[in-house]
Design a protein around this motif. Structure first.
Motif, PDB file in Angstrom:
ATOM      1  N   UNK A  40       0.846  -1.195   0.000  1.00 35.82           N
ATOM      2  CA  UNK A  40       0.000   0.000   0.000  1.00 35.82           C
ATOM      3  C   UNK A  40       0.879   1.243   0.000  1.00 35.82           C
ATOM      4  N   UNK A  41       0.537   2.182  -0.857  1.00 37.17           N
ATOM      5  CA  UNK A  41       1.239   3.460  -0.909  1.00 37.17           C
ATOM      6  C   UNK A  41       0.344   4.518  -0.279  1.00 37.17           C
ATOM      7  N   UNK A  42       0.881   5.202   0.706  1.00 39.73           N
ATOM      8  CA  UNK A  42       0.191   6.283   1.390  1.00 39.73           C
ATOM      9  C   UNK A  42       0.718   7.605   0.849  1.00 39.73           C
ATOM     10  N   UNK A  43      -0.169   8.568   0.624  1.00 39.47           N
ATOM     11  CA  UNK A  43       0.237   9.882   0.156  1.00 39.47           C
ATOM     12  C   UNK A  43       0.068  10.929   1.244  1.00 39.47           C
ATOM     13  N   UNK A  44       0.996  11.875   1.270  1.00 39.85           N
ATOM     14  CA  UNK A  44       0.991  12.939   2.277  1.00 39.85           C
ATOM     15  C   UNK A  44       1.371  14.265   1.625  1.00 39.85           C
ATOM     16  N   UNK A  45       1.251  15.344   2.385  1.00 42.04           N
ATOM     17  CA  UNK A  45       1.571  16.670   1.861  1.00 42.04           C
ATOM     18  C   UNK A  45       2.964  17.153   2.252  1.00 42.04           C
ATOM     19  N   UNK A  49       5.164  13.794   7.558  1.00 44.22           N
ATOM     20  CA  UNK A  49       4.057  12.839   7.665  1.00 44.22           C
ATOM     21  C   UNK A  49       4.437  11.494   7.048  1.00 44.22           C
ATOM     22  N   UNK A  50       5.156  11.507   5.945  1.00 43.16           N
ATOM     23  CA  UNK A  50       5.604  10.256   5.329  1.00 43.16           C
ATOM     24  C   UNK A  50       6.541   9.504   6.265  1.00 43.16           C
TER      25      UNK A  50
END
Length: 109
Positions: A40-45, A49-50
């Motif tokens: 799973x790839x999570x996206x952040x701003x 956070x990453x």
């Protein structure tokens, strides 16, 4: 969620592709079967956070005794669960993915 991972040594081999595909509905829809792994790839701003997600997934892996492969950079973190000892995906991978979903508040719909 009170389940914990079982030790991988001695419980048999990996799930079949069909068995793993049948369990995908237990997870957030962003999880993917990637050969012998759940990814799973999570996206952040931002980068912070990453990095926090990588630390969270690492903490979960340490607590469960089932460690994910992690990659992250500015704005993204990829979490991959596989059972190296079994040569593919096992119930432990699904358990850890579900726990990560629960911790992040992003559970299956």
């Amino acid at each position: 969620m009170t389940e914990i991972c079982e030790p991988c040594a001695g419980f048999g081999g990996a799930m079949t592709a069909e068995a793993a595909a049948a369990r995908m509905g237990e997870l957030h829809p962003d999880w993917r079967l990637d050969g012998a792994a759940l990814t799973r790839r999570f996206g952040f701003r931002n980068f912070a956070k990453a990095m926090q997600m990588a630390n969270l997934a690492g903490w979960l892996g340490e607590a469960q005794g089932h460690h994910p492969d992690l990659a992250f950079g500015w704005g993204w973190c990829t979490v991959t669960f596989t059972s190296h000892e079994a040569g593919g995906i096992t119930a432990n991978d699904f358990l850890c993915a579900k726990k990560l979903d629960a911790i992040t508040g992003q559970i299956a719909a």
